[in-house]
Design a protein around this motif. Structure first.
Motif, PDB file in Angstrom:
ATOM      1  N   PRO A 146      -4.593 -15.482   9.875  1.00 44.18           N
ATOM      2  CA  PRO A 146      -5.971 -15.245   9.412  1.00 44.18           C
ATOM      3  C   PRO A 146      -6.398 -13.792   9.612  1.00 44.18           C
ATOM      4  CG  PRO A 146      -6.014 -16.328  11.530  1.00 44.18           C
ATOM      5  CD  PRO A 146      -4.566 -16.247  11.145  1.00 44.18           C
ATOM      6  N   VAL A 147      -5.748 -12.877   8.917  1.00 44.16           N
ATOM      7  CA  VAL A 147      -6.083 -11.462   8.988  1.00 44.16           C
ATOM      8  C   VAL A 147      -6.228 -10.927   7.570  1.00 44.16           C
ATOM      9  CG1 VAL A 147      -4.964 -11.050  11.223  1.00 44.16           C
ATOM     10  CG2 VAL A 147      -3.630 -10.849   9.111  1.00 44.16           C
ATOM     11  N   VAL A 148      -7.019  -9.873   7.436  1.00 43.69           N
ATOM     12  CA  VAL A 148      -7.212  -9.251   6.128  1.00 43.69           C
ATOM     13  C   VAL A 148      -7.288  -7.740   6.301  1.00 43.69           C
ATOM     14  CG1 VAL A 148      -8.393 -11.183   4.995  1.00 43.69           C
ATOM     15  CG2 VAL A 148      -9.717  -9.512   6.314  1.00 43.69           C
ATOM     16  N   VAL A 149      -6.997  -7.056   5.205  1.00 44.40           N
ATOM     17  CA  VAL A 149      -7.251  -5.624   5.083  1.00 44.40           C
ATOM     18  C   VAL A 149      -8.361  -5.472   4.046  1.00 44.40           C
ATOM     19  CG1 VAL A 149      -6.289  -3.411   4.331  1.00 44.40           C
ATOM     20  CG2 VAL A 149      -4.912  -4.959   5.723  1.00 44.40           C
ATOM     21  N   VAL A 150      -9.337  -4.608   4.311  1.00 45.01           N
ATOM     22  CA  VAL A 150     -10.456  -4.423   3.391  1.00 45.01           C
ATOM     23  C   VAL A 150     -10.399  -3.011   2.820  1.00 45.01           C
ATOM     24  CG1 VAL A 150     -11.874  -6.076   4.653  1.00 45.01           C
ATOM     25  CG2 VAL A 150     -12.065  -3.633   5.175  1.00 45.01           C
ATOM     26  N   PHE A 204       0.831  -1.205   0.000  1.00 46.42           N
ATOM     27  CA  PHE A 204       0.000   0.000   0.000  1.00 46.42           C
ATOM     28  C   PHE A 204       0.869   1.259   0.000  1.00 46.42           C
ATOM     29  CE2 PHE A 204      -2.244  -3.385   2.329  1.00 46.42           C
ATOM     30  CZ  PHE A 204      -3.313  -3.575   1.472  1.00 46.42           C
ATOM     31  N   GLU A 205       1.991   1.217   0.676  1.00 43.92           N
ATOM     32  CA  GLU A 205       2.889   2.368   0.724  1.00 43.92           C
ATOM     33  C   GLU A 205       3.548   2.600  -0.632  1.00 43.92           C
ATOM     34  OE1 GLU A 205       7.039   3.756   2.957  1.00 43.92           O
ATOM     35  OE2 GLU A 205       6.024   1.895   3.524  1.00 43.92           O
ATOM     36  N   ILE A 206       4.022   1.541  -1.276  1.00 40.82           N
ATOM     37  CA  ILE A 206       4.716   1.666  -2.557  1.00 40.82           C
ATOM     38  C   ILE A 206       3.781   2.229  -3.625  1.00 40.82           C
ATOM     39  CG2 ILE A 206       5.817   0.370  -4.419  1.00 40.82           C
ATOM     40  CD1 ILE A 206       7.581   0.745  -1.985  1.00 40.82           C
ATOM     41  N   LEU A 207       2.526   1.804  -3.632  1.00 39.06           N
ATOM     42  CA  LEU A 207       1.584   2.255  -4.655  1.00 39.06           C
ATOM     43  C   LEU A 207       0.767   3.463  -4.212  1.00 39.06           C
ATOM     44  CD1 LEU A 207       2.364  -0.458  -5.994  1.00 39.06           C
ATOM     45  CD2 LEU A 207       0.010  -0.594  -6.799  1.00 39.06           C
ATOM     46  N   GLY A 208       1.059   3.997  -3.054  1.00 34.75           N
ATOM     47  CA  GLY A 208       0.368   5.207  -2.617  1.00 34.75           C
ATOM     48  C   GLY A 208      -1.098   5.008  -2.323  1.00 34.75           C
ATOM     49  N   ILE A 209      -1.480   3.809  -1.897  1.00 32.55           N
ATOM     50  CA  ILE A 209      -2.869   3.546  -1.514  1.00 32.55           C
ATOM     51  C   ILE A 209      -3.042   3.983  -0.061  1.00 32.55           C
ATOM     52  CG2 ILE A 209      -4.652   1.775  -1.260  1.00 32.55           C
ATOM     53  CD1 ILE A 209      -3.110   0.122  -3.341  1.00 32.55           C
ATOM     54  N   PRO A 210      -3.921   4.929   0.220  1.00 35.43           N
ATOM     55  CA  PRO A 210      -4.010   5.475   1.583  1.00 35.43           C
ATOM     56  C   PRO A 210      -4.550   4.464   2.592  1.00 35.43           C
ATOM     57  CG  PRO A 210      -5.785   6.328   0.219  1.00 35.43           C
ATOM     58  CD  PRO A 210      -4.878   5.568  -0.702  1.00 35.43           C
ATOM     59  N   LEU A 211      -3.921   4.431   3.759  1.00 34.66           N
ATOM     60  CA  LEU A 211      -4.414   3.624   4.883  1.00 34.66           C
ATOM     61  C   LEU A 211      -5.369   4.504   5.679  1.00 34.66           C
ATOM     62  CD1 LEU A 211      -4.263   1.024   6.611  1.00 34.66           C
ATOM     63  CD2 LEU A 211      -2.366   2.099   7.852  1.00 34.66           C
ATOM     64  N   LEU A 212      -6.652   4.159   5.700  1.00 33.19           N
ATOM     65  CA  LEU A 212      -7.669   4.997   6.320  1.00 33.19           C
ATOM     66  C   LEU A 212      -7.809   4.731   7.807  1.00 33.19           C
ATOM     67  CD1 LEU A 212     -10.394   4.806   3.512  1.00 33.19           C
ATOM     68  CD2 LEU A 212      -8.529   6.446   3.793  1.00 33.19           C
ATOM     69  N   SER A 213      -7.629   3.502   8.219  1.00 33.53           N
ATOM     70  CA  SER A 213      -7.703   3.161   9.643  1.00 33.53           C
ATOM     71  C   SER A 213      -7.029   1.822   9.863  1.00 33.53           C
ATOM     72  CB  SER A 213      -9.155   3.108  10.129  1.00 33.53           C
ATOM     73  OG  SER A 213      -9.889   2.110   9.438  1.00 33.53           O
ATOM     74  N   VAL A 237      -8.186  -0.765   7.015  1.00 36.29           N
ATOM     75  CA  VAL A 237      -9.051  -0.306   5.931  1.00 36.29           C
ATOM     76  C   VAL A 237      -8.236   0.637   5.046  1.00 36.29           C
ATOM     77  CG1 VAL A 237     -11.181   0.892   5.297  1.00 36.29           C
ATOM     78  CG2 VAL A 237     -11.092  -0.465   7.399  1.00 36.29           C
ATOM     79  N   VAL A 238      -8.242   0.388   3.737  1.00 38.55           N
ATOM     80  CA  VAL A 238      -7.497   1.218   2.786  1.00 38.55           C
ATOM     81  C   VAL A 238      -8.465   1.819   1.775  1.00 38.55           C
ATOM     82  CG1 VAL A 238      -5.377  -0.126   3.028  1.00 38.55           C
ATOM     83  CG2 VAL A 238      -7.047  -0.748   1.266  1.00 38.55           C
ATOM     84  N   GLY A 239      -7.956   2.787   1.009  1.00 37.85           N
ATOM     85  CA  GLY A 239      -8.776   3.424  -0.013  1.00 37.85           C
ATOM     86  C   GLY A 239      -9.133   2.466  -1.134  1.00 37.85           C
ATOM     87  N   ASP A 240     -10.171   2.823  -1.887  1.00 37.02           N
ATOM     88  CA  ASP A 240     -10.638   1.977  -2.983  1.00 37.02           C
ATOM     89  C   ASP A 240      -9.663   2.013  -4.157  1.00 37.02           C
ATOM     90  OD1 ASP A 240     -12.951   1.253  -1.645  1.00 37.02           O
ATOM     91  OD2 ASP A 240     -14.099   2.952  -2.427  1.00 37.02           O
ATOM     92  N   VAL A 241      -9.410   0.846  -4.727  1.00 41.33           N
ATOM     93  CA  VAL A 241      -8.587   0.710  -5.930  1.00 41.33           C
ATOM     94  C   VAL A 241      -9.475   0.174  -7.044  1.00 41.33           C
ATOM     95  CG1 VAL A 241      -6.628  -0.446  -6.992  1.00 41.33           C
ATOM     96  CG2 VAL A 241      -6.488   0.304  -4.615  1.00 41.33           C
ATOM     97  N   ARG A 242      -9.508   0.887  -8.157  1.00 42.30           N
ATOM     98  CA  ARG A 242     -10.355   0.468  -9.271  1.00 42.30           C
ATOM     99  C   ARG A 242      -9.687  -0.654 -10.058  1.00 42.30           C
ATOM    100  NH1 ARG A 242     -14.466   4.218 -10.540  1.00 42.30           N
ATOM    101  NH2 ARG A 242     -14.319   6.117  -9.286  1.00 42.30           N
TER     102      ARG A 242
END
Length: 680
Positions: A438-442, A415-424, A479-484
């Motif tokens: 057994p963990v995920v980021v949504v 997420f850091e390399i591609l500049g995807i914002p971490l919202l929480s 939780v991260v920002g939406d990626v299209r």
């Protein structure tokens, strides 16, 4: 490929043979068939290539055949082998192969569909797969090959046809002017006994000769521009390798040129062949421009030309605005300075547990040591790729919801390399990746969909049904920002899992020019494994641009046709008005001698051009309102009746018409009354 695949396609090899039934079985010999392009590129077109070997994924295959030029199935295939033993041993729930078959004579596609549905239902009964019920869809190979581009090709064909009509109207108008200038000569020939049929044939012959010469010149330009034009088309366009200017194209082009020459010469020829000497002499005596029929015909041609040009320009304007809107969409990540690389770690060398993981760790370390590299991340499959999806169960706190979720495996710093914002929350730790915790980021969309009030942190998701004991509950830690997934679509509800090293892509963040690290990147791969193939190495921005190549090409081509059409329309109006001024020189001179103002004369000339423009725009608007709906599949956030586009096109055509009218109008103002009276 199966042994019968080439036979079903009805294609014989250029050299050697295809697969034998004895080779199409577990434990059979490993054999390969080369494409014509690969044979020329790697083996220099040597005919003794049969019997040589080629190494694929650490396995040695014997070459038994070479296919003819132009054969590529599936598209872009360069080499065919019998199915590897590992693929033959896959479970029935792993659908990886495409099936091709030839229908028996008299069997329809609908009948084959019904029979396959019965067969598939029987297979589902004999080999049931929990949670799945496979179906079958039979489509023609032609539909499978060109179905996705048929609408775009139809649009291009329509644009070409409209442009041809505009060109025909323009040429017919110019030929009509020329016939008007020759009406005295033609009338004299008729008076001396020349038959109307002979006169018409003479005019048609002139038109056909001009058209064929123009078609020949067009063919020369087409051959010259073919390669650059093909370079503009989107990657993956079916049968690009077979596009060429061959004898069939040559014959069609010359025949079309001849037919066009006949059509554009027919109206001027008919009018000219009905010329009478007495009427011509009267016209010359009065300085008139010619018969009313000629004027009406020419007027109608120019109005039609303006209308068709309006249609083309509106279509090009809508596609251009749509493309601009599409490219301005935020994909949800930053591609600037990021290089995407994909390597193929398959084969026996990477069959041991943990070997792929170890190889990628070593590769990551070497890539990070390259000067100018700011970080390296891994993801499977990565942005703008076909993400895998799975039936999942979401615990909303108020109950279980079964749904389908997109999934992606990523490294902790992805997420850091591609500049995807971490919202929480947080992303994954290296330990969670190593242990496959057994963990995920949504993504944000998933949080809004299932936990709009409480938030996603700490919530649970399971792959499969809630009662599936073999699948653990996964806890949301971030939780991260939406990626299209594509620019013209909405983001999907997405789960990001700890990287599992299943064919991941490598993303390299750079500080300077990303292309400068390409040589060092290839060297880093070679130091890890000298035989490791690099599937692709390019800028991430290039991958994004590839997804919008289709809209870009459509806008460019239709825009080019529209601008040329506008030029032809302006040329036609200029020719008409200039000819009218020339023919009315005496009349204008007399008016000015009697006191008419020069401005009034100029307005009279310009007025005629504006009348043509107004009628053409009115007719064109009517055509657009009926036909523009065909553009709906190609538009993004732009309506088919966009007022801004239509207004802009109308202003552009108005400017072209005024520009085409000004020169003849200024010539009319310069008429010397004394000289005009002396001629009279």
């Amino acid at each position: 490929a199966k042994a019968g695949g080439f036979g079903a396609l009805g294609v014989d090899p250029l050299l050697g043979r295809t697969f034998l039934p004895s080779e199409d079985r577990v434990g059979g010999p490993l054999v390969a068939v080369l494409s014509h392009g690969l044979w020329l590129q790697r083996f220099g077109g040597q005919r003794d290539v049969i019997g040589q070997t080629v190494v694929l994924n650490d396995a040695s295959f014997t070459i038994v055949g070479v296919m003819p030029p132009g054969f590529a199935f599936p598209e872009e295939a360069r080499i065919w082998t019998t199915l590897p033993h590992t693929d033959r041993q896959r479970g029935r729930n792993n659908q990886f192969a495409r099936t091709v078959a030839r229908l028996k004579p008299g069997v329809s596609l609908e009948s084959a569909q019904r029979e396959m549905e019965i067969l598939q239902a029987r297979l589902n009964e004999i080999h049931p797969i929990p949670g799945r019920n496979y179906g079958v869809n039979v489509v023609s190979l032609h539909e499978e090959t060109v179905g996705d581009v048929r609408s775009a090709l139809t649009l291009l064909l329509g644009a070409v046809s409209i442009f041809l009509l505009i060109a025909c109207a323009n040429i017919a108008s110019l030929l009509l002017l020329r016939a008007t200038e020759r009406r005295k000569e033609l009338a004299v020939k008729l008076s001396l006994g020349a038959g109307k049929g002979r006169l018409l044939g003479e005019l048609l012959t002139e038109g056909v000769v001009l058209a064929v010469l123009g078609g020949a010149l067009g063919l020369i330009l087409a051959v010259t521009a073919l390669k650059p034009f093909l370079g503009l088309l989107p990657e993956g366009t079916p049968r690009l390798g077979t596009v060429t200017v061959d004898l069939s194209v040559l014959a069609f082009s010359l025949a079309l040129s001849a037919v066009t020459g006949i059509l554009v010469s027919l109206i001027p020829g008919l009018l000219a062949s009905n010329t009478e000497l007495t009427a011509v002499l009267k016209d010359f005596g009065r300085g008139a421009a010619g018969g009313r029929r000629r004027n009406r015909t020419q007027f109608t041609l120019l109005v039609s030309e303006i209308a068709l040009t309006f249609v083309l320009l509106v279509g090009a304007g809508l596609l251009t605005r749509s493309f601009d809107r599409l490219t301005s969409v935020d994909p949800g990540f930053t591609a600037d300075g990021v290089v995407a690389m994909r390597v193929d770690m398959r084969g026996d060398r990477y069959g041991a547990p943990g070997s792929v993981h170890q190889a990628f760790d070593e590769l990551t370390m070497k890539l990070e040591a390259i000067p100018g590299v700011g970080g390296v991340a891994l993801a499977s499959p990565g942005p703008f790729r076909n993400w895998w999806s799975s039936g999942s169960t979401v615990d909303t706190g108020e109950g279980f919801v079964e749904t389908n979720l997109q999934g992606e495996q990523v490294s902790p710093n992805y997420f850091e390399i591609l500049g995807i914002p971490l919202l929480s929350g947080r992303t994954f730790s290296p330990e969670e990746v190593r242990d496959q915790s057994p963990v995920v980021v949504v993504n944000e969309r998933m949080e809004r969909t299932f936990w709009p009030e409480t938030g996603a942190l700490g919530q649970r998701v399971k792959l499969g049904r809630a009662d599936n004991d073999s699948s653990p509950w996964l806890t949301v830690v971030g939780v991260v920002g939406d990626v299209r997934r594509r620019l013209d679509g909405e983001p999907y509800t997405t789960l990001f899992h700890p990287l599992g090293y299943r064919d991941p892509a490598v993303f390299i963040k750079t500080a300077g020019d990303p292309t400068l690290i390409f040589p060092a990147t290839r060297e880093a791969v070679r130091t890890v494994d000298s035989q490791l193939p690099i599937s692709s190495l390019e800028l991430l921005e290039t991958e994004i641009n590839r997804t919008v190549a289709g809209p870009r090409v459509r806008a460019m081509l239709l825009g080019a046709f529209a601008l040329f059409a506008a030029f032809l329309a302006a040329l036609g109006i200029f020719g008409l008005l200039a000819h009218a001024v020339t023919q009315r020189t005496n009349e204008i001179g007399i008016r000015m001698a009697l006191g008419a103002e020069r401005g009034a004369v100029m307005r009279d000339v310009v007025k005629r051009g504006l009348v043509i423009l107004a009628l053409g725009l009115t007719l064109g608007l009517g055509i657009v309102l009926v036909t523009v709906r065909s553009l709906e599949p190609f538009l993004f956030q732009v309506g088919t009746s966009d007022p801004g586009t239509m207004t802009g096109v109308a202003l552009l055509l108005s400017a072209c018409t005024l520009a085409a009218s000004i020169v003849p109008a200024r010539n009319a103002m310069r008429v010397d009354p004394v000289e005009a009276l002396r001629r009279e």
